[in-house]
Structure formats: structure tokens, C-alpha cells
Design a protein around this motif. Sequence first.
Motif, short mmCIF file in Angstrom:
data_model
loop_
_atom_site.label_atom_id
_atom_site.label_comp_id
_atom_site.label_asym_id
_atom_site.label_seq_id
_atom_site.Cartn_x
_atom_site.Cartn_y
_atom_site.Cartn_z
N GLU A 82 6.83 8.48 6.20
CA GLU A 82 7.90 7.79 6.95
C GLU A 82 7.45 6.41 7.45
O GLU A 82 7.98 5.90 8.43
CB GLU A 82 8.35 8.61 8.16
N GLN A 83 6.50 5.82 6.77
CA GLN A 83 5.92 4.56 7.26
C GLN A 83 6.84 3.37 7.04
O GLN A 83 6.81 2.41 7.81
CB GLN A 83 4.57 4.32 6.57
N ALA A 84 7.65 3.43 6.00
CA ALA A 84 8.59 2.35 5.70
C ALA A 84 9.83 2.92 5.05
O ALA A 84 9.81 4.02 4.50
CB ALA A 84 7.93 1.31 4.78
N LYS A 85 10.90 2.16 5.11
CA LYS A 85 12.17 2.62 4.57
C LYS A 85 12.61 1.72 3.41
O LYS A 85 12.14 0.58 3.26
CB LYS A 85 13.25 2.60 5.66
N ARG A 86 13.50 2.27 2.62
CA ARG A 86 14.05 1.53 1.48
C ARG A 86 14.64 0.19 1.94
O ARG A 86 15.25 0.12 3.01
CB ARG A 86 15.12 2.37 0.78
N PHE A 87 14.40 -0.83 1.16
CA PHE A 87 14.86 -2.21 1.38
C PHE A 87 13.97 -2.99 2.36
O PHE A 87 14.17 -4.20 2.51
CB PHE A 87 16.32 -2.28 1.84
N GLU A 88 13.03 -2.33 3.01
CA GLU A 88 12.16 -3.07 3.92
C GLU A 88 11.09 -3.83 3.13
O GLU A 88 10.58 -3.36 2.11
CB GLU A 88 11.49 -2.13 4.93
N ARG A 89 10.73 -4.99 3.64
CA ARG A 89 9.62 -5.76 3.11
C ARG A 89 8.36 -5.31 3.83
O ARG A 89 8.35 -5.22 5.07
CB ARG A 89 9.85 -7.26 3.35
N VAL A 90 7.31 -4.97 3.09
CA VAL A 90 6.12 -4.38 3.69
C VAL A 90 4.86 -5.17 3.35
O VAL A 90 4.81 -5.89 2.34
CB VAL A 90 5.93 -2.91 3.25
N TYR A 91 3.87 -5.01 4.20
CA TYR A 91 2.53 -5.53 3.96
C TYR A 91 1.62 -4.35 3.65
O TYR A 91 1.67 -3.31 4.34
CB TYR A 91 2.00 -6.27 5.18
N ILE A 92 0.79 -4.48 2.62
CA ILE A 92 -0.10 -3.39 2.20
C ILE A 92 -1.50 -3.93 1.97
O ILE A 92 -1.68 -4.96 1.31
CB ILE A 92 0.42 -2.74 0.89
N LYS A 93 -2.46 -3.24 2.52
CA LYS A 93 -3.88 -3.54 2.27
C LYS A 93 -4.55 -2.24 1.87
O LYS A 93 -4.55 -1.28 2.64
CB LYS A 93 -4.55 -4.11 3.52
N GLY A 94 -5.09 -2.19 0.65
CA GLY A 94 -5.69 -0.95 0.21
C GLY A 94 -6.45 -1.11 -1.10
O GLY A 94 -6.90 -2.21 -1.45
N LYS A 95 -6.58 -0.02 -1.81
CA LYS A 95 -7.37 0.04 -3.04
C LYS A 95 -6.45 0.03 -4.25
O LYS A 95 -5.60 0.90 -4.40
CB LYS A 95 -8.22 1.32 -3.03
N LEU A 96 -6.62 -0.97 -5.11
CA LEU A 96 -5.81 -1.07 -6.32
C LEU A 96 -6.44 -0.22 -7.42
O LEU A 96 -7.63 -0.32 -7.70
CB LEU A 96 -5.72 -2.52 -6.77
N GLU A 97 -5.59 0.61 -8.05
CA GLU A 97 -6.03 1.47 -9.15
C GLU A 97 -5.16 1.26 -10.37
O GLU A 97 -3.95 1.03 -10.25
CB GLU A 97 -5.95 2.95 -8.76
N LYS A 98 -5.78 1.37 -11.53
CA LYS A 98 -5.05 1.40 -12.79
C LYS A 98 -4.83 2.85 -13.16
O LYS A 98 -5.76 3.66 -13.16
CB LYS A 98 -5.86 0.69 -13.87
N VAL A 99 -3.59 3.20 -13.48
CA VAL A 99 -3.23 4.57 -13.83
C VAL A 99 -2.97 4.63 -15.33
O VAL A 99 -2.11 3.90 -15.85
CB VAL A 99 -1.98 5.04 -13.06
N LEU A 100 -3.71 5.48 -16.02
CA LEU A 100 -3.58 5.60 -17.47
C LEU A 100 -3.16 7.01 -17.86
O LEU A 100 -3.67 7.99 -17.31
CB LEU A 100 -4.91 5.26 -18.16
N SER A 101 -2.23 7.10 -18.80
CA SER A 101 -1.78 8.40 -19.32
C SER A 101 -1.24 8.18 -20.71
O SER A 101 -1.17 7.06 -21.22
CB SER A 101 -0.70 9.00 -18.41
N VAL A 102 -0.82 9.27 -21.36
CA VAL A 102 -0.26 9.16 -22.72
C VAL A 102 1.06 8.39 -22.70
O VAL A 102 1.48 7.85 -23.74
CB VAL A 102 -0.05 10.55 -23.34
N GLU A 103 1.72 8.34 -21.54
CA GLU A 103 2.98 7.61 -21.45
C GLU A 103 2.78 6.11 -21.31
O GLU A 103 3.73 5.33 -21.44
CB GLU A 103 3.81 8.12 -20.25
N GLY A 104 1.56 5.67 -20.99
CA GLY A 104 1.31 4.26 -20.79
C GLY A 104 0.43 4.02 -19.59
O GLY A 104 -0.33 4.90 -19.17
#
Length: 346
Positions: free
Chosen positions: A306-328
Amino acid sequence: MLKRCEAERGKEKLGLEVSPREGDYLESLEGIIFAVKGNIHPPTHVIAYPKYIPNGERKGYKKLSSLTDSISFLRGKFPEYLRFDPIFNDTLAEVPKTRIKRLYSPQKFLQLLLTKNNLNSVEKDSIDFAKLICESASIPLSSLGISGSVMVGLHKEDSDIDLIVYGVEECKVVYNALKKLSNEGLITPYREDQLKKLYMSRVKDTPLPFERFVKIESRKLLQGFFNQREYFIRFVKNIWEEDEKYGKKYYKYVGQIELEADVVDDSEAIFTPAKYKLGNVLVVNGTFKNSDMIREVVSFRGRFCEQAKRFERVYIKGKLEKVLSVEGEYFRVIIGGKGDLFYPKD
């Protein structure tokens, strides 16, 4: 000692075929009590972080209140529980199933309390709140569980209520019921003065200014007060409802990142883990160029529900990950580590 003995009845032995899930606790052979994180685990291990460690303080145990403290404890005392996971591509707290002595099930503990006479105040408030929610949402008590310190017999007189709701549809109807209960005054949100204790327990890992913290936390329904006692509720999918299995996707660490984005879908913001779909991403600190490939922010920590709601503009600081699967492939940001941030912009 009596409460610990009662809690023993709520335990079950764990075999390699059992799949622990978010909200469960487990006890290692050393007597360390871990909190299970998420529903997706390696076949032979359980991702879990120490919550209570034996030391003679709180009924023989000390509570570890932050992720930082949990990791520091393992590094100093039990580094063998810190394991590099080849799928998540990160070092996580993982307990081998062969080192697990007991599993605590919130669902089974709730059913146990229903048969118990002479409930103490924490147990009674937990059961009363569970019954109120089920009555308001028209779902069976079997869809709920009672977790936290009371489940393992380490609660105090002022301990909070920790409830788990299982199942996607059950969680949705309970969330609507919580809105009704709030409107009726049967549950109340945190006031600013009541949030100071919660803030102090979280600021070590999540360093938000207090004023911003109050603005975010005071609008949440999954936490607050029932019968003048703090409560926290986690919404957890059933294992068969998960669209991901261990090994189906592979995650690769890219680096730390800061960005701004629009929340375009918050339908999974109430669950643990919480997910928010993102759009119009703007990288504000970092060298990553493909901002349009960053699709979501995910957290395995309940504090970011419940940290943010739809349509809100947010600031995020965290760990960027690449997600790989058979779908792409695509990219996501993981938040929950020390210093990570996620909040709506003013």
C-alpha cells in the motif's frame, strides 16, 4: 514457559516435500526462529531471516527488529545460513531443510487457539479480530492465520496482532471489508503520535523523513489499531496461485538505481510480496539507458505494501535486476534493503 509449551502444539515437523510460505516461521536445530520470506524457494532450502535468537532475554529469546540486524547476526554467528542463490543471483538467508527442526503454521495456530480455554489478552484480541474480519468479508476462518510473536509463544502483554489472509480472492474481499470496518470505526489508522514507535523500528533500514512517513503510513488499511491494539495484516497468495516457480525465471543484478515513475497498476500492492507496474520511467541517478524496459518495482517486505496508488508519481531507490525467462526479458527494481526508498512524490 507455559506459553512456549502451548506453542509447541502449533508446530509441525518439516520434510523436504513441504513448501513453507510467507508468514510461516521455522526453528533451526540451533533454536533460532526464522521468519519465512515469500512463497518461492529452492528445492532444498527455505528463504528465511532470523527473527528471534536464543540469548536469555525475552523468555529466553532476543528479537531482531531489522533486516540489518538479522544479516549481521548471521554473518557473525552462522555464516553458513547465508547462501548465494544461483536463480536470484544474490546472497540470501537460506536455511537447509535438513537443518529445520520445526515449522510454525499460522493457519494451524489459529485453529489451535479456537480450541483453547482461557485465552490471554493477545490471543483473544487476535481471535476476535480474525472472526470480525471473516464475518464482515463472508469468508471462513480457515482462510486466515495468526502469525508473529504469539504464534511462537514469545509475545508480551502489549504485543501486536499479526494476521495472514490466504488466497487472491479472499484477500480482495477482506480488503473491501477493512474499508467498511474503518468507516464504522471498528479499526482505526495510526495517528501521528502513534507512528513514532513504528518509525523508530523502520528508519534504520528505510530512512524516510518522519513527516513523509506519517503521510504514507496513516492512509494504509493493512495496519492500524483494533480494540486499542496494533495490528498488521499480510495478504498472501496460495502456492498454486503463484504464476512463478523457482527456476522459471532468472535474475541478474545490474546495479543500484534511482528513478521516478508513474504507478500504472497497483493491483498487487496489497500482497506480500508487493508489486507495482511502472510507466514513464525516468532514471535520475545511474547510467542505465533503457528506462522503458523497467516494468515494475517489487518488495518482499510488508512495509512496502500500500505504499503508492495508481496514477501517483513515485520516487524509487533500490536494486535494478534483469529478469530473464523463456518469454523474454525485462528489468525490475527490488526494494527492501538497507537505504532503499519508495514513496509518492509531492
